[in-house]
Enzyme design. Structure first.
Site, PDB file in Angstrom:
ATOM      1  N   CYS A   1       0.817  -1.224   0.000  1.00 17.28           N
ATOM      2  CA  CYS A   1       0.000   0.000   0.000  1.00 17.28           C
ATOM      3  C   CYS A   1       0.851   1.275   0.000  1.00 17.28           C
ATOM      4  O   CYS A   1       0.316   2.369  -0.198  1.00 17.28           O
ATOM      5  CB  CYS A   1      -0.956   0.003   1.179  1.00 17.28           C
TER       6      CYS A   1
ATOM      7  N   HIS B   1      -3.148   7.497   1.620  1.00 16.96           N
ATOM      8  CA  HIS B   1      -3.583   6.168   1.184  1.00 16.96           C
ATOM      9  C   HIS B   1      -4.952   5.905   1.801  1.00 16.96           C
ATOM     10  O   HIS B   1      -5.167   6.164   2.990  1.00 16.96           O
ATOM     11  CB  HIS B   1      -2.550   5.128   1.633  1.00 16.96           C
TER      12      HIS B   1
ATOM     13  N   ASN C   1     -10.011  -0.020   0.034  1.00 15.39           N
ATOM     14  CA  ASN C   1      -8.556   0.144  -0.005  1.00 15.39           C
ATOM     15  C   ASN C   1      -8.031  -0.516  -1.287  1.00 15.39           C
ATOM     16  O   ASN C   1      -8.022  -1.737  -1.401  1.00 15.39           O
ATOM     17  CB  ASN C   1      -7.972  -0.525   1.247  1.00 15.39           C
TER      18      ASN C   1
HETATM   19  N1  ACO Z   1     -17.790  -7.431  10.743  1.00 22.03           N
HETATM   20  C1  ACO Z   1     -18.168  -7.617  12.016  1.00 22.03           C
HETATM   21  N2  ACO Z   1     -17.298  -7.841  13.009  1.00 22.03           N
HETATM   22  C2  ACO Z   1     -15.991  -7.861  12.684  1.00 22.03           C
HETATM   23  C3  ACO Z   1     -15.536  -7.672  11.382  1.00 22.03           C
HETATM   24  C4  ACO Z   1     -16.491  -7.457  10.387  1.00 22.03           C
HETATM   25  N3  ACO Z   1     -16.154  -7.245   9.096  1.00 22.03           N
HETATM   26  N4  ACO Z   1     -14.171  -7.730  11.373  1.00 22.03           N
HETATM   27  C5  ACO Z   1     -13.802  -7.957  12.646  1.00 22.03           C
HETATM   28  N5  ACO Z   1     -14.889  -8.052  13.428  1.00 22.03           N
HETATM   29  C6  ACO Z   1     -14.970  -8.308  14.866  1.00 22.03           C
HETATM   30  C7  ACO Z   1     -13.740  -9.022  15.366  1.00 22.03           C
HETATM   31  O1  ACO Z   1     -13.850 -10.419  15.132  1.00 22.03           O
HETATM   32  C8  ACO Z   1     -13.782  -8.660  16.827  1.00 22.03           C
HETATM   33  O2  ACO Z   1     -14.708  -9.514  17.448  1.00 22.03           O
HETATM   34  P1  ACO Z   1     -14.395 -10.132  18.908  1.00 22.03           P
HETATM   35  O3  ACO Z   1     -14.231  -8.927  19.806  1.00 22.03           O
HETATM   36  O4  ACO Z   1     -15.587 -10.958  19.182  1.00 22.03           O
HETATM   37  O5  ACO Z   1     -13.112 -10.906  18.735  1.00 22.03           O
HETATM   38  C9  ACO Z   1     -14.366  -7.258  16.838  1.00 22.03           C
HETATM   39  O6  ACO Z   1     -14.958  -7.080  15.544  1.00 22.03           O
HETATM   40  C10 ACO Z   1     -13.341  -6.178  17.066  1.00 22.03           C
HETATM   41  O7  ACO Z   1     -12.211  -6.450  16.238  1.00 22.03           O
HETATM   42  P2  ACO Z   1     -11.044  -5.415  16.096  1.00 22.03           P
HETATM   43  O8  ACO Z   1      -9.983  -5.997  15.217  1.00 22.03           O
HETATM   44  O9  ACO Z   1     -10.636  -4.916  17.443  1.00 22.03           O
HETATM   45  O10 ACO Z   1     -11.804  -4.241  15.346  1.00 22.03           O
HETATM   46  P3  ACO Z   1     -11.244  -2.838  15.027  1.00 22.03           P
HETATM   47  O11 ACO Z   1     -12.119  -1.813  15.616  1.00 22.03           O
HETATM   48  O12 ACO Z   1      -9.764  -2.759  15.277  1.00 22.03           O
HETATM   49  O13 ACO Z   1     -11.444  -2.776  13.457  1.00 22.03           O
HETATM   50  C11 ACO Z   1     -10.193  -3.087  11.430  1.00 22.03           C
HETATM   51  C12 ACO Z   1     -10.848  -3.760  12.621  1.00 22.03           C
HETATM   52  C13 ACO Z   1     -11.239  -2.310  10.675  1.00 22.03           C
HETATM   53  C14 ACO Z   1      -9.575  -4.149  10.536  1.00 22.03           C
HETATM   54  C15 ACO Z   1      -9.106  -2.118  11.960  1.00 22.03           C
HETATM   55  O14 ACO Z   1      -8.247  -2.765  12.847  1.00 22.03           O
HETATM   56  C16 ACO Z   1      -8.294  -1.543  10.843  1.00 22.03           C
HETATM   57  O15 ACO Z   1      -8.783  -0.825   9.995  1.00 22.03           O
HETATM   58  N6  ACO Z   1      -6.973  -1.788  10.845  1.00 22.03           N
HETATM   59  C17 ACO Z   1      -6.123  -1.296   9.795  1.00 22.03           C
HETATM   60  C18 ACO Z   1      -6.073  -2.336   8.780  1.00 22.03           C
HETATM   61  C19 ACO Z   1      -5.903  -1.817   7.413  1.00 22.03           C
HETATM   62  O16 ACO Z   1      -6.333  -0.753   7.046  1.00 22.03           O
HETATM   63  N7  ACO Z   1      -5.272  -2.636   6.619  1.00 22.03           N
HETATM   64  C20 ACO Z   1      -5.116  -2.363   5.252  1.00 22.03           C
HETATM   65  C21 ACO Z   1      -3.780  -2.683   4.754  1.00 22.03           C
HETATM   66  S1  ACO Z   1      -2.558  -1.685   5.428  1.00 22.03           S
HETATM   67  C22 ACO Z   1      -3.001  -0.187   5.076  1.00 22.03           C
HETATM   68  O17 ACO Z   1      -3.484   0.017   4.002  1.00 22.03           O
HETATM   69  C23 ACO Z   1      -2.792   0.872   6.075  1.00 22.03           C
END
Ligand code: ACO
Length: 333
Positions: A112, A260, A290
């Protein structure tokens, strides 16, 4: 001194739209969860017979049209991608073939952060005097590497391509002078100790593709979202501050930020840290998700075509991706 200017932009996204509700019919998630945690409403997904280089070539044609150059005028093609059509040859050479031209072409792989890294590579090629006209494309089709049964990752990504035509321009003013145009500064960084937190582990020399690796789903993208989130906020802010300082500017001098497009909450946190108002941040992740190395050039193209990015404006673009890799670039349009 020689500076690199972008004289034309273009982009392409596949026709097929996949909404959050479409995904919620397959895995346990909801439009509300995806929108509130990421800002994403829908994404585009590549057709079965389409490849990354098809998107790259179409974005390139549109950028050449906007720049008023023929594909034959391009001296070199650079494509930022981690999802090429095949392990070899490169996506750049496939793109060149589809444009019906010849000449040097190669890929830059920084996930990315690909557009940010690639901009810096292209700037080096031009400022060294090697080439005067370079096509630079960010093109990505992560939909082909997603486990559509993994709700943590499948909701985040989309496909697309964005392109710029970069040319050499002779200027004799320092970067801090408002008359300076083009790429003013860049700052790249990376930390491979985070490689486990975002990867596609199968299909390379570590786990060559076999029925077993496919059976274990090693060919899919996996991610530790929380680690990536906090690293993104910290490193995008610090790289941006360093790039701005290298240009002899302050955050207040930036007219438009194109980060990004990964997650609205990451972007909001970067804006708060850098004390740059949210209104200066261009956002289109709601429509495309993304798109990895394509996200910045797609947004640049949309900003140019909408009149949001105009002659004389100072643009900051910044990206972070698997590796981890990250960086920021300051460009005066
Ligand atoms: N729908 C419903 N629930 C979900 C989903 C979904 N799509 N995905 C995860 N959950 C659940 C998890 O299983 C977890 O459940 P649990 O508490 O029972 O275990 C709960 O939601 C919370 O999970 P978290 O990982 O803490 O959720 P968070 O608020 O951190 O959001 C996310 C997750 C959106 C992936 C976030 O961490 C994020 O955006 N991280 C950055 C990742 C990213 O952008 N990556 C792209 C590549 S790198 C880049 O481009 C920067």
């Amino acid at each position: 001194m020689i500076r690199t200017r972008f004289i034309g932009t273009g982009s392409y996204v596949p026709e097929r739209v996949v909404t959050n509700d479409d995904i919620a019919r397959r895995v346990e998630t909801s439009d509300e969860w995806i929108r509130s945690r990421t800002g994403i409403r829908q994404r585009r997904v590549l057709g079965e017979d389409e490849t990354t280089s098809d998107m790259a070539a179409e974005a390139a044609r549109r950028a050449c049209d906007a720049a008023g150059v023929e594909p034959g005028d391009l001296e070199c093609i650079v494509v930022a991608t981690t999802t090429p059509d095949m392990p070899m040859p490169s996506c750049a050479i496939m793109t060149q073939h589809k444009l019906g031209i010849r000449g040097p072409a190669f890929d830059v792989a920084a996930a990315c952060a690909g557009f940010t890294y690639g901009t810096t590579v292209v700037d080096g090629l031009i400022r060294s005097g090697l080439y005067k006209t370079v096509l630079f494309v960010g093109a990505e089709a992560l939909s082909k590497f997603l486990d559509w049964d993994d709700r943590v990752t499948c909701v985040l990504f989309g496909d697309g391509a964005g392109a710029v035509v970069a040319v050499a321009e002779d200027q004799d003013v320092p970067a801090s002078d408002p008359a300076a145009r083009g790429i003013l500064s860049s700052h790249l960084d990376g930390d491979g100790s985070f490689w486990r937190d975002l990867n596609i582990i199968g299909g390379g020399t570590k786990h060559p593709p076999t029925a077993q690796t496919v059976g274990q789903n090693l060919h899919y993208l996996r991610m530790n979202g929380r680690v990536i989130f906090s690293q993104a906020v910290r490193n995008l802010s610090s790289a941006s501050e360093q790039a701005i300082a290298k240009a002899g500017l302050t955050p207040g001098d930036i007219d438009l930020v194109i980060p990004h497009q990964a997650n609205l909450r990451i972007i909001d946190a970067v804006a708060r840290r850098m004390k740059i108002p949210n209104e200066k941040f261009m956002i289109n992740l709601d429509n495309y998700g993304n798109t990895s190395s394509a996200s910045i050039p797609i947004a640049i193209d949309e900003a140019v075509r909408a009149g949001q990015l105009r002659d004389g404006m100072t643009l900051l673009h910044c990206g972070l991706g698997a590796g981890l890799t990250w960086g920021a670039v300051v460009v005066r349009w």
